[in-house]
Scaffold this motif. Structure first.
Motif, short mmCIF file in Angstrom:
data_model
loop_
_atom_site.label_atom_id
_atom_site.label_comp_id
_atom_site.label_asym_id
_atom_site.label_seq_id
_atom_site.Cartn_x
_atom_site.Cartn_y
_atom_site.Cartn_z
N GLN A 39 -75.78 -29.57 -67.94
CA GLN A 39 -76.85 -29.03 -67.11
C GLN A 39 -76.66 -27.53 -66.99
O GLN A 39 -75.66 -27.07 -66.42
N ALA A 40 -77.62 -26.80 -67.53
CA ALA A 40 -77.61 -25.35 -67.43
C ALA A 40 -78.30 -24.93 -66.14
O ALA A 40 -79.11 -25.69 -65.60
N PRO A 41 -78.02 -23.75 -65.64
CA PRO A 41 -78.66 -23.29 -64.40
C PRO A 41 -80.18 -23.35 -64.51
O PRO A 41 -80.77 -22.83 -65.46
N GLY A 42 -80.80 -23.98 -63.54
CA GLY A 42 -82.25 -24.04 -63.51
C GLY A 42 -82.88 -25.04 -64.45
O GLY A 42 -84.11 -25.11 -64.56
N LYS A 43 -82.05 -25.82 -65.14
CA LYS A 43 -82.57 -26.79 -66.09
C LYS A 43 -82.12 -28.21 -65.73
O LYS A 43 -81.19 -28.40 -64.95
N GLU A 44 -82.78 -29.18 -66.32
CA GLU A 44 -82.42 -30.56 -66.08
C GLU A 44 -81.20 -30.94 -66.93
O GLU A 44 -80.92 -30.33 -67.96
N ARG A 45 -80.52 -31.96 -66.47
CA ARG A 45 -79.39 -32.48 -67.22
C ARG A 45 -79.89 -33.11 -68.52
O ARG A 45 -80.89 -33.83 -68.53
N GLU A 46 -79.18 -32.82 -69.61
CA GLU A 46 -79.61 -33.32 -70.91
C GLU A 46 -78.43 -33.95 -71.66
O GLU A 46 -77.27 -33.56 -71.46
N ASP A 61 -80.21 -32.38 -81.03
CA ASP A 61 -80.46 -31.54 -82.21
C ASP A 61 -79.78 -30.18 -82.10
O ASP A 61 -79.33 -29.62 -83.10
N SER A 62 -79.70 -29.66 -80.89
CA SER A 62 -79.17 -28.31 -80.69
C SER A 62 -77.67 -28.20 -80.97
O SER A 62 -77.15 -27.10 -81.12
#
Length: 119
Positions: A39-46, A61-62
Motif C-alpha cells: 500500500q503506497a501513500p494515498g493508494k489502495e492496497r494491491e 504486471d508492475s
C-alpha cells in the motif's frame, strides 16, 4: 490463533535489492495461499505476488521480471526477493496467509513492513 510476522523492510536507492520474509505461526491445519500486498501513500492496497502451497505463482504486471516470490512449506514462511527496485515500489508491504483451521477457511494479515526506495 494464527499470526504472520514480516521482516526485511528498509530504505534503499533505486536499482537496489531487498528480500522480505514472512513467517506464519500458531494453530492451523494447513496454510494454502501466501501472498504479499503493498500500500503506497494515498493508494489502495494491491497484490504484489502470491504463491500456492504447490508452488504456483501470480505477480502484478508492475513487478514481473523484477520480483520473485518463494516459500518454504516446512517453515510456513514466504519470501519476496525484490530486484531493480523503483521509487514506485515504495510502500508498506503486508503478508497475507490463507489457512484452514477446524474446518474453516480463514485469512490473516501481518502488521506490515515499510519499504522506501529513494535517491
Amino acid at each position: 490463533q494464527v499470526q504472520v510476522v514480516e521482516s526485511g523492510g528498509g530504505l534503499l536507492q533505486p536499482g537496489g535489492s531487498l528480500r522480505l520474509s514472512c513467517a506464519a505461526s500458531g494453530t492451523f491445519f494447513v496454510i494454502t495461499t501466501m501472498g504479499w500486498y503493498r500500500q503506497a501513500p494515498g493508494k489502495e492496497r494491491e497484490l504484489v505476488a502470491s504463491t500456492t502451497r504447490s508452488g504456483s505463482t501470480n505477480y502484478a504486471d508492475s513487478v514481473k521480471g523484477r520480483f520473485t516470490i518463494s516459500r518454504d512449506n516446512a517453515k510456513n514462511t514466504v519470501y519476496l526477493q525484490m530486484n531493480s527496485l523503483k521509487s514506485e515500489d515504495t510502500g508498506v508491504y503486508y503478508c497475507k496467509a490463507d489457512f484452514y483451521s477446524t474446518g474453516n477457511a480463514r485469512s490473516v494479515w501481518g502488521q506490515g513492513t515499510q519499504v522506501t526506495v529513494s535517491s
